[in-house]
Design a protein around this motif. Structure first.
Motif, mmCIF file in Angstrom:
data_model
loop_
_atom_site.group_PDB
_atom_site.id
_atom_site.type_symbol
_atom_site.label_atom_id
_atom_site.label_comp_id
_atom_site.label_asym_id
_atom_site.label_seq_id
_atom_site.Cartn_x
_atom_site.Cartn_y
_atom_site.Cartn_z
ATOM 1 N N HIS A 1 0.852 -1.192 0.000
ATOM 2 C CA HIS A 1 0.000 0.000 0.000
ATOM 3 C C HIS A 1 0.887 1.240 0.000
ATOM 4 C CE1 HIS A 1 -3.879 -1.970 0.961
ATOM 5 N NE2 HIS A 1 -3.146 -2.821 1.683
ATOM 6 N N PHE A 2 0.480 2.259 -0.756
ATOM 7 C CA PHE A 2 1.168 3.542 -0.699
ATOM 8 C C PHE A 2 0.156 4.650 -0.451
ATOM 9 C CE2 PHE A 2 2.297 7.583 -2.675
ATOM 10 C CZ PHE A 2 3.411 7.895 -1.908
ATOM 11 N N PHE A 3 0.478 5.546 0.489
ATOM 12 C CA PHE A 3 -0.367 6.680 0.830
ATOM 13 C C PHE A 3 0.392 7.975 0.532
ATOM 14 C CE2 PHE A 3 -1.516 3.104 3.394
ATOM 15 C CZ PHE A 3 -2.877 3.175 3.620
ATOM 16 N N GLY A 4 -0.210 8.859 -0.294
ATOM 17 C CA GLY A 4 0.439 10.129 -0.617
ATOM 18 C C GLY A 4 -0.565 11.193 -1.002
ATOM 19 N N ASP A 5 -0.121 12.453 -0.969
ATOM 20 C CA ASP A 5 -1.029 13.556 -1.312
ATOM 21 C C ASP A 5 -0.740 14.175 -2.668
ATOM 22 O OD1 ASP A 5 1.382 14.736 -0.264
ATOM 23 O OD2 ASP A 5 0.300 16.637 -0.097
ATOM 24 N N LYS A 6 0.507 14.065 -3.150
ATOM 25 C CA LYS A 6 0.862 14.667 -4.443
ATOM 26 C C LYS A 6 0.792 13.581 -5.532
ATOM 27 C CE LYS A 6 1.993 19.000 -3.370
ATOM 28 N NZ LYS A 6 1.480 19.033 -2.009
ATOM 29 N N THR A 7 -0.408 13.007 -5.692
ATOM 30 C CA THR A 7 -0.569 11.847 -6.581
ATOM 31 C C THR A 7 -0.998 12.234 -7.994
ATOM 32 O OG1 THR A 7 -2.841 11.574 -5.777
ATOM 33 C CG2 THR A 7 -1.131 10.292 -4.673
ATOM 34 N N GLN A 8 -1.248 13.523 -8.236
ATOM 35 C CA GLN A 8 -1.615 13.969 -9.579
ATOM 36 C C GLN A 8 -0.378 13.946 -10.487
ATOM 37 O OE1 GLN A 8 -1.110 15.912 -7.005
ATOM 38 N NE2 GLN A 8 0.075 17.685 -7.666
ATOM 39 N N LYS A 9 -0.581 13.854 -11.781
ATOM 40 C CA LYS A 9 0.539 13.850 -12.730
ATOM 41 C C LYS A 9 1.385 15.097 -12.513
ATOM 42 C CE LYS A 9 1.548 12.954 -17.602
ATOM 43 N NZ LYS A 9 2.191 11.660 -17.417
ATOM 44 N N GLY A 10 2.689 14.927 -12.354
ATOM 45 C CA GLY A 10 3.583 16.044 -12.057
ATOM 46 C C GLY A 10 3.892 16.173 -10.583
ATOM 47 N N GLY A 11 3.126 15.490 -9.737
ATOM 48 C CA GLY A 11 3.407 15.479 -8.307
ATOM 49 C C GLY A 11 4.425 14.405 -7.967
ATOM 50 N N ASN A 12 5.122 14.554 -6.845
ATOM 51 C CA ASN A 12 6.214 13.614 -6.562
ATOM 52 C C ASN A 12 5.755 12.275 -5.965
ATOM 53 O OD1 ASN A 12 5.614 14.488 -3.976
ATOM 54 N ND2 ASN A 12 7.714 14.995 -3.422
ATOM 55 N N ASP A 13 4.430 12.090 -5.825
ATOM 56 C CA ASP A 13 3.895 10.793 -5.430
ATOM 57 C C ASP A 13 3.257 10.051 -6.606
ATOM 58 O OD1 ASP A 13 4.530 11.199 -2.692
ATOM 59 O OD2 ASP A 13 2.677 12.327 -2.398
ATOM 60 N N TYR A 14 3.200 10.694 -7.748
ATOM 61 C CA TYR A 14 2.427 10.166 -8.884
ATOM 62 C C TYR A 14 2.915 8.793 -9.348
ATOM 63 C CZ TYR A 14 0.677 9.685 -13.680
ATOM 64 O OH TYR A 14 0.108 9.205 -14.830
ATOM 65 N N GLU A 15 4.217 8.643 -9.561
ATOM 66 C CA GLU A 15 4.752 7.411 -10.149
ATOM 67 C C GLU A 15 4.522 6.201 -9.242
ATOM 68 O OE1 GLU A 15 6.665 10.760 -12.233
ATOM 69 O OE2 GLU A 15 6.405 10.275 -10.110
ATOM 70 N N ILE A 16 4.783 6.358 -7.951
ATOM 71 C CA ILE A 16 4.603 5.214 -7.053
ATOM 72 C C ILE A 16 3.114 4.941 -6.819
ATOM 73 C CG2 ILE A 16 4.818 6.603 -4.932
ATOM 74 C CD1 ILE A 16 6.285 4.174 -3.690
ATOM 75 N N TYR A 17 2.300 5.982 -6.832
ATOM 76 C CA TYR A 17 0.850 5.836 -6.689
ATOM 77 C C TYR A 17 0.266 5.044 -7.857
ATOM 78 C CZ TYR A 17 -4.094 7.332 -6.740
ATOM 79 O OH TYR A 17 -5.461 7.372 -6.784
ATOM 80 N N GLU A 18 0.777 5.301 -9.064
ATOM 81 C CA GLU A 18 0.269 4.656 -10.273
ATOM 82 C C GLU A 18 0.960 3.320 -10.572
ATOM 83 O OE1 GLU A 18 -2.110 5.389 -12.428
ATOM 84 O OE2 GLU A 18 -2.784 7.254 -11.499
ATOM 85 N N ASP A 19 2.039 3.014 -9.879
ATOM 86 C CA ASP A 19 2.821 1.811 -10.171
ATOM 87 C C ASP A 19 1.980 0.547 -9.994
ATOM 88 O OD1 ASP A 19 4.905 -0.454 -9.509
ATOM 89 O OD2 ASP A 19 6.075 1.192 -10.358
ATOM 90 N N SER A 20 2.148 -0.403 -10.906
ATOM 91 C CA SER A 20 1.357 -1.641 -10.873
ATOM 92 C C SER A 20 1.666 -2.496 -9.645
ATOM 93 C CB SER A 20 1.615 -2.461 -12.141
ATOM 94 O OG SER A 20 2.983 -2.831 -12.230
ATOM 95 N N ARG A 21 2.810 -2.237 -9.001
ATOM 96 C CA ARG A 21 3.184 -3.034 -7.835
ATOM 97 C C ARG A 21 2.512 -2.566 -6.546
ATOM 98 N NH1 ARG A 21 9.497 -2.205 -8.840
ATOM 99 N NH2 ARG A 21 8.606 -0.238 -9.596
ATOM 100 N N THR A 22 1.920 -1.381 -6.577
ATOM 101 C CA THR A 22 1.340 -0.809 -5.367
ATOM 102 C C THR A 22 -0.173 -0.652 -5.472
ATOM 103 O OG1 THR A 22 1.500 1.512 -6.057
ATOM 104 C CG2 THR A 22 3.445 0.551 -5.006
ATOM 105 N N ILE A 23 -0.813 -0.607 -4.301
ATOM 106 C CA ILE A 23 -2.196 -0.157 -4.197
ATOM 107 C C ILE A 23 -2.112 1.285 -3.708
ATOM 108 C CG2 ILE A 23 -4.422 -0.470 -3.052
ATOM 109 C CD1 ILE A 23 -3.630 -3.438 -2.661
ATOM 110 N N GLY A 24 -2.439 2.224 -4.580
ATOM 111 C CA GLY A 24 -2.267 3.636 -4.260
ATOM 112 C C GLY A 24 -3.476 4.230 -3.562
ATOM 113 N N HIS A 25 -3.204 5.061 -2.552
ATOM 114 C CA HIS A 25 -4.256 5.773 -1.828
ATOM 115 C C HIS A 25 -3.922 7.268 -1.849
ATOM 116 C CE1 HIS A 25 -5.654 1.902 -0.247
ATOM 117 N NE2 HIS A 25 -4.383 1.632 0.007
ATOM 118 N N SER A 26 -4.798 8.060 -2.423
ATOM 119 C CA SER A 26 -4.591 9.503 -2.490
ATOM 120 C C SER A 26 -5.299 10.173 -1.317
ATOM 121 C CB SER A 26 -5.137 10.055 -3.814
ATOM 122 O OG SER A 26 -4.809 11.420 -3.957
#
Length: 249
Positions: A208-233
């Motif tokens: 699981h990954f939890f982050g606030d900058k999950t929009q494209k261009g934010g520094n959480d975007y890549e890990i949030y969208e990664d197929s290996r993680t379940i992303g939580h914005s």
């Protein structure tokens, strides 16, 4: 008492997720993480260096031992159970002439910005990245908040990112908006997904990954969208605590 699930890990961004931007963790969040650590494996992954992250987490460098994984600068400096397991350096990766091109362009660009205020430390060289800050990292909390609101309206950092991509499209770098006041300049692949190589070695079934900058261009975007993680914005530490309760308790 149920045993701890060692096949599930929760990774957390810091700013805006566990704490307010560059603010210290609150007691209720500390309690929430402590409770979570009794259920699953817990790791932190921040863009700042170890000193800044541990300060925000309410202690000194000894706090690194309190987390199963502790990733500074997106995992370019990595710890597991308090022991360092990895380190990468921008100065070894990038030619000095190119590095100075980016720095000189950035300083010139920022010098022409008209902002509510400007203070000091506009470029910070970290082990794994350049941190560019239009308002200056020595600004006060009130000045930081003022810039944050101004940036939301005028898109100062987004325009800066666009200019960097236009100027240095062939340099193999990514320019991402991080935290409340700055931009991180990192080699491609050195975003927060960098930390997953260390996590994968322990063969977790669920990340699981939890982050606030999950929009494209934010520094959480890549890990949030990664197929290996379940992303939580999330939008705030309160939001994070609510999600933890819903998912694990």
């Amino acid at each position: 008492m149920t045993s701890r699930d060692m096949t599930t890990i929760c990774l957390f961004d810091i700013d805006g997720t566990l704490t307010g931007a560059r603010k210290k963790i609150r007691p209720e969040m500390e309690e929430c993480l402590k409770k979570l650590k009794s259920k699953v494996v817990v790791g932190l992954v921040g863009g700042s260096d170890a000193v800044k992250i541990t300060e925000q987490m309410g202690g000194d460098l000894s706090i690194i031992k309190e987390f199963d994984y502790f990733f500074c600068e997106n995992g370019l400096v990595a710890y597991k159970n308090g022991e360092q397991i990895g380190e990468q350096s921008l100065s070894k990766y990038m030619d000095e002439d190119k590095l100075q091109e980016v720095i000189n362009f950035s300083l010139n660009y920022m010098s022409n910005l008209k902002l509510p205020c400007k203070r000091g430390t506009f470029v910070e060289f970290r082990k794994g990245m350049l941190n560019l800050c239009p308002v200056g990292r020595s600004c006060s909390q009130a000045e930081r908040d003022e810039f944050g609101k101004y940036d939301e309206e005028h898109k100062i950092r987004q325009k800066f990112v666009d200019a960097l991509y236009e100027k240095f499209s062939t340099f193999g770098l990514c320019y991402v908006i991080g935290g409340q006041i700055s931009i991180d300049v990192i080699p491609k692949g050195w975003d927060k997904t960098f930390c997953l190589q260390f996590v994968e070695k322990d063969k977790f079934k669920t990340i699981h990954f939890f982050g606030d900058k999950t929009q494209k261009g934010g520094n959480d975007y890549e890990i949030y969208e990664d197929s290996r993680t379940i992303g939580h914005s999330v939008k705030s530490p309160e939001d994070t605590m609510k999600l933890i309760e819903e998912l694990f308790f």
